[in-house]
Design a protein around this motif. Structure first.
Motif, short mmCIF file in Angstrom:
data_model
loop_
_atom_site.label_atom_id
_atom_site.label_comp_id
_atom_site.label_asym_id
_atom_site.label_seq_id
_atom_site.Cartn_x
_atom_site.Cartn_y
_atom_site.Cartn_z
N GLU A 1 0.86 -1.20 0.00
CA GLU A 1 0.00 0.00 0.00
C GLU A 1 0.90 1.25 0.00
OE1 GLU A 1 -0.50 -2.57 2.16
OE2 GLU A 1 -2.30 -3.37 1.22
N ILE A 2 1.95 1.20 0.77
CA ILE A 2 2.87 2.34 0.79
C ILE A 2 3.57 2.46 -0.57
CG2 ILE A 2 4.98 3.28 1.89
CD1 ILE A 2 2.37 3.52 3.60
N MET A 3 3.86 1.32 -1.23
CA MET A 3 4.43 1.40 -2.59
C MET A 3 3.46 2.14 -3.51
SD MET A 3 7.35 -0.03 -2.21
CE MET A 3 7.20 0.54 -0.53
N ASN A 4 2.16 1.83 -3.38
CA ASN A 4 1.16 2.51 -4.21
C ASN A 4 1.16 4.02 -3.96
OD1 ASN A 4 0.15 0.43 -5.72
ND2 ASN A 4 -1.43 -0.12 -4.24
N LEU A 5 1.30 4.39 -2.68
CA LEU A 5 1.35 5.82 -2.35
C LEU A 5 2.51 6.48 -3.08
CD1 LEU A 5 0.84 6.26 1.52
CD2 LEU A 5 -0.72 6.85 -0.33
#
Ligand SMILES: Cc1cc2nc3c(=O)[nH]c(=O)nc-3n(C[C@H](O)[C@H](O)[C@H](O)COP(=O)(O)OP(=O)(O)OC[C@H]3O[C@@H](n4cnc5c(N)ncnc54)[C@H](O)[C@@H]3O)c2cc1C
Length: 411
Positions: free
Chosen positions: A371-375
């Motif tokens: 999810e942080i990669m997506n951010l």
């Protein structure tokens, strides 16, 4: 795959790493998975004896001055050993990056060289019990004291909490400053006040001494500040390149080994009087897995080349995050396909697929969740877009009604 694109030097390196990987005893993997080995220090020493640690770092500090393209190749091979051994190997690259880029000459001599020689085992301590994703919200504090700092706080899920000799720790040095200017990085040696409070029982990735560390008023000498005071965010961003690229490459290697097992199994196992690979339900899973692995490897290798070529930081952040996200999600899918192809026996310890599946699951969580990669990916893309000068075709105009400005309502 894509072997035709490798240089002779890269092929030789891969052969060298594969020779090391073959030399790692099967019992070590099994003992780590059974928590009989808590931290396999000799594994790092053996990799060091072969000159395989810290491939990218200067030869002046015992490295080999290779590039990311080579490190990725090495890690794809090391990944076959499972996430714990790949992680221990990668920590040298991750902590080494911070030392190589921000360390003083004295710090490189004291930490980088012995680490690459297998004499010092590193760990990194970022995550706190209150959360890993919100890195800049860290609550560990380093206060000024005589000859240095006094470090107080705790870090959670630290591989090498048990076993490592020193920790790269981030702590607040200016709690009142904006978050990104409030943190510094420190090299903290195991010693008085550094305590392992809890060693975790893990689903997989065992045997790496993963625990919760407490720092009780630990004295950190001035010379162990890494980078500038309050400059921890720079160190963090630099470290995230090896942090995420090592996971991306390791996941590929581990998933490929699961697929190989499944491909071999499908060619021998019979059902309804024929090999199961002759059923579309099986063979298409193999085709899907191969395609995804090859496409993902292409992205990871292209990202490695972009880092070597010195692409701008924002785009690298995006590509590195895309590589970590795609690689770990692909690996998860491939290993699940492999387990399905083996049927019930895949769920047992007769084959290593179940261990690989337990290992791979973590990779979507650590080194920054996906999810942080997506951010990061979308954030950096918007920034890139803002910087880009209009050059290509204006595709938005290629619609019959593109001139109907009154219909283009945005708020
Ligand atoms: C076995 C193991 C080994 C590890 N090794 C290390 C190590 O050596 N060193 C180290 O420092 N850390 C290590 N970690 C920690 C790991 O990197 C963190 O677990 C990870 O970064 C997530 O942090 P968290 O667990 O605190 O989850 P949280 O940050 O609490 O996140 C919980 C959930 O909320 C989601 N979330 C949070 N913020 C957002 C947001 N803004 N947008 C969308 N979703 C969000 C997350 O994606 C996640 O799904 C390890 C973890 C494990 C389990």
């Amino acid at each position: 795959m894509l072997d035709i694109l490798l240089t002779e030097k890269q092929r030789q390196l891969r052969a060298e790493v594969e020779d090391f990987v073959r030399s790692v005893p099967r019992d070590l993997l099994l003992d780590m998975d059974a928590d009989r080995v808590r931290y396999p220090r000799h594994y790092l020493q053996q990799a060091a004896e072969r000159g395989l640690l810290g491939l990218r770092f200067p030869s002046a500090h015992a490295g080999r001055e290779l590039g990311w393209a080579e490190e990725i190749l090495a890690l794809e091979s090391i990944g076959v050993l499972g996430s714990s051994l790949a992680c221990l190997y990668s920590l040298v690259s991750i902590v080494g990056e911070a030392l190589a880029v921000f360390g003083t000459e004295a710090q490189k001599e004291r930490f980088l060289r012995p680490m690459l020689e297998g004499k010092l085992a590193p760990a990194e301590a970022l995550t706190e019990p209150r959360g890993g994703s919100d890195f800049f919200g860290t609550t560990t504090v380093a206060e000024r004291a005589a000859d240095g700092f006094r470090l107080t706080g705790q870090k959670r899920f630290i591989v090498g909490a048990e076993g490592a000799d020193f920790f790269l720790v981030y702590a607040k040095t200016d709690p009142l400053a904006p978050a990104r200017q409030s943190i510094s990085a420190f090299l903290v040696e195991r010693g008085p006040g550094v305590e392992v409070e809890h060693v975790y029982g893990l689903m997989g990735t065992r045997g790496g001494g993963t625990g919760r560390l407490i720092f009780r008023q630990v004295h950190v000498p001035e010379e162990n500040l890494l980078g500038s005071l309050h400059g921890g965010s720079e160190v963090f961003h630099q470290m995230m390149i090896p942090e995420r690229m090592t996971t991306a490459a390791g996941a590929l290697g581990l998933a490929r080994s699961a697929l190989e097992i499944a491909v071999g199994y499908a060619d021998r196992r019979m059902a309804f009087g024929q090999k199961i690979r002759e059923f579309e339900g099986v063979s298409f899973k193999i085709a899907e897995s191969l395609t995804r692995l090859d496409a993902t490897a292409a992205l990871v290798r292209a990202t490695a080349q972009a880092i070597d070529a010195g692409d701008e930081r924002g785009r690298l952040r995006r590509l590195v995050s895309e590589s970590k996200k795609l690689s770990t999600e692909t690996a998860w899918e491939v290993v699940n396909h492999a387990m399905q192809i083996l049927g019930g026996i895949g769920y047992t310890d007769v084959y290593p697929i179940e261990r690989i599946l337990r290992d791979i699951r973590l990779m979507m969580i650590w080194t920054g969740t996906n999810e942080i990669m997506n951010l990061v990916i979308q954030h950096e893309y918007y920034r890139e877009r803002g910087r880009r000068s209009p050059g290509g075709r204006d595709s938005e105009a290629d619609a019959t009604g593109s001139g109907l400005e009154a219909e283009k309502v945005y708020a």
